[in-house]
Design a protein around this motif. Sequence first.
Motif, PDB file in Angstrom:
ATOM      1  N   GLU A   1      32.128  61.202  46.058  1.00 28.14           N
ATOM      2  CA  GLU A   1      31.003  60.274  45.937  1.00 28.14           C
ATOM      3  C   GLU A   1      30.675  59.943  44.479  1.00 28.14           C
ATOM      4  OE1 GLU A   1      26.419  59.938  47.595  1.00 28.14           O
ATOM      5  OE2 GLU A   1      27.333  61.915  47.371  1.00 28.14           O
TER       6      GLU A   1
ATOM      7  N   SER B   1      27.567  51.467  40.416  1.00 22.96           N
ATOM      8  CA  SER B   1      28.038  50.225  41.031  1.00 22.96           C
ATOM      9  C   SER B   1      26.957  49.640  41.930  1.00 22.96           C
ATOM     10  CB  SER B   1      29.309  50.493  41.854  1.00 22.96           C
ATOM     11  OG  SER B   1      28.984  51.259  42.998  1.00 22.96           O
ATOM     12  N   ILE B   2      27.017  48.342  42.169  1.00 25.62           N
ATOM     13  CA  ILE B   2      26.035  47.666  43.017  1.00 25.62           C
ATOM     14  C   ILE B   2      26.099  48.195  44.451  1.00 25.62           C
ATOM     15  CG2 ILE B   2      27.513  45.709  43.595  1.00 25.62           C
ATOM     16  CD1 ILE B   2      23.753  45.517  42.904  1.00 25.62           C
ATOM     17  N   THR B   3      27.278  48.567  44.911  1.00 26.54           N
ATOM     18  CA  THR B   3      27.424  49.128  46.250  1.00 26.54           C
ATOM     19  C   THR B   3      26.655  50.442  46.360  1.00 26.54           C
ATOM     20  OG1 THR B   3      29.620  48.161  46.370  1.00 26.54           O
ATOM     21  CG2 THR B   3      29.108  49.873  47.968  1.00 26.54           C
ATOM     22  N   ALA B   4      26.772  51.281  45.336  1.00 27.39           N
ATOM     23  CA  ALA B   4      26.067  52.558  45.341  1.00 27.39           C
ATOM     24  C   ALA B   4      24.555  52.352  45.282  1.00 27.39           C
ATOM     25  CB  ALA B   4      26.524  53.423  44.176  1.00 27.39           C
TER      26      ALA B   4
ATOM     27  N   THR C   1      22.786  49.739  46.402  1.00 28.48           N
ATOM     28  CA  THR C   1      22.273  49.253  47.686  1.00 28.48           C
ATOM     29  C   THR C   1      22.287  50.358  48.736  1.00 28.48           C
ATOM     30  OG1 THR C   1      24.446  48.344  48.232  1.00 28.48           O
ATOM     31  CG2 THR C   1      22.841  46.830  47.295  1.00 28.48           C
ATOM     32  N   ARG C   2      23.287  51.227  48.689  1.00 31.47           N
ATOM     33  CA  ARG C   2      23.332  52.357  49.621  1.00 31.47           C
ATOM     34  C   ARG C   2      22.160  53.302  49.359  1.00 31.47           C
ATOM     35  NH1 ARG C   2      28.398  54.130  48.777  1.00 31.47           N
ATOM     36  NH2 ARG C   2      27.676  55.370  47.035  1.00 31.47           N
ATOM     37  N   ASP C   3      21.846  53.562  48.089  1.00 31.88           N
ATOM     38  CA  ASP C   3      20.719  54.421  47.736  1.00 31.88           C
ATOM     39  C   ASP C   3      19.390  53.795  48.162  1.00 31.88           C
ATOM     40  OD1 ASP C   3      22.437  56.259  46.661  1.00 31.88           O
ATOM     41  OD2 ASP C   3      22.006  55.737  44.566  1.00 31.88           O
TER      42      ASP C   3
ATOM     43  N   GLN D   1      33.008  57.335  42.770  1.00 33.16           N
ATOM     44  CA  GLN D   1      32.823  56.037  43.410  1.00 33.16           C
ATOM     45  C   GLN D   1      31.553  55.367  42.927  1.00 33.16           C
ATOM     46  OE1 GLN D   1      32.885  56.876  47.598  1.00 33.16           O
ATOM     47  NE2 GLN D   1      35.118  56.805  47.718  1.00 33.16           N
ATOM     48  N   LYS D   2      30.501  56.148  42.741  1.00 36.28           N
ATOM     49  CA  LYS D   2      29.221  55.583  42.328  1.00 36.28           C
ATOM     50  C   LYS D   2      29.303  54.981  40.931  1.00 36.28           C
ATOM     51  CE  LYS D   2      24.305  56.404  41.949  1.00 36.28           C
ATOM     52  NZ  LYS D   2      23.192  57.253  42.320  1.00 36.28           N
TER      53      LYS D   2
END
Length: 75
Positions: free
Chosen positions: A22, A60-63, A65-67, A25-26
């Motif tokens: 994780e 990252s933007i994905t991380a 939004t997931r948070d 990836q973040k």
Amino acid sequence: MKTQRPIKRRRALRGVAYSLTEFPQKYGLGPAIAEDLFIRFGPSAVDLDLLMAAKQQKPSITALTRDIARWSSVS
């Protein structure tokens, strides 16, 4: 990713713990760099997030939004 070095906890875990998959990836890190930081500073999300902020490395933007989705479901 398997580590050859033993992980010794020197201080108490603050906050939640990142997994070794994780964390890179973040922040978009390579596996070798992420493993080195993970071993040197431990799995604490608080500690690693502070370290990455000091290095001016943004998640990252994905991380993000997931948070945000995770935080909104807790409220």
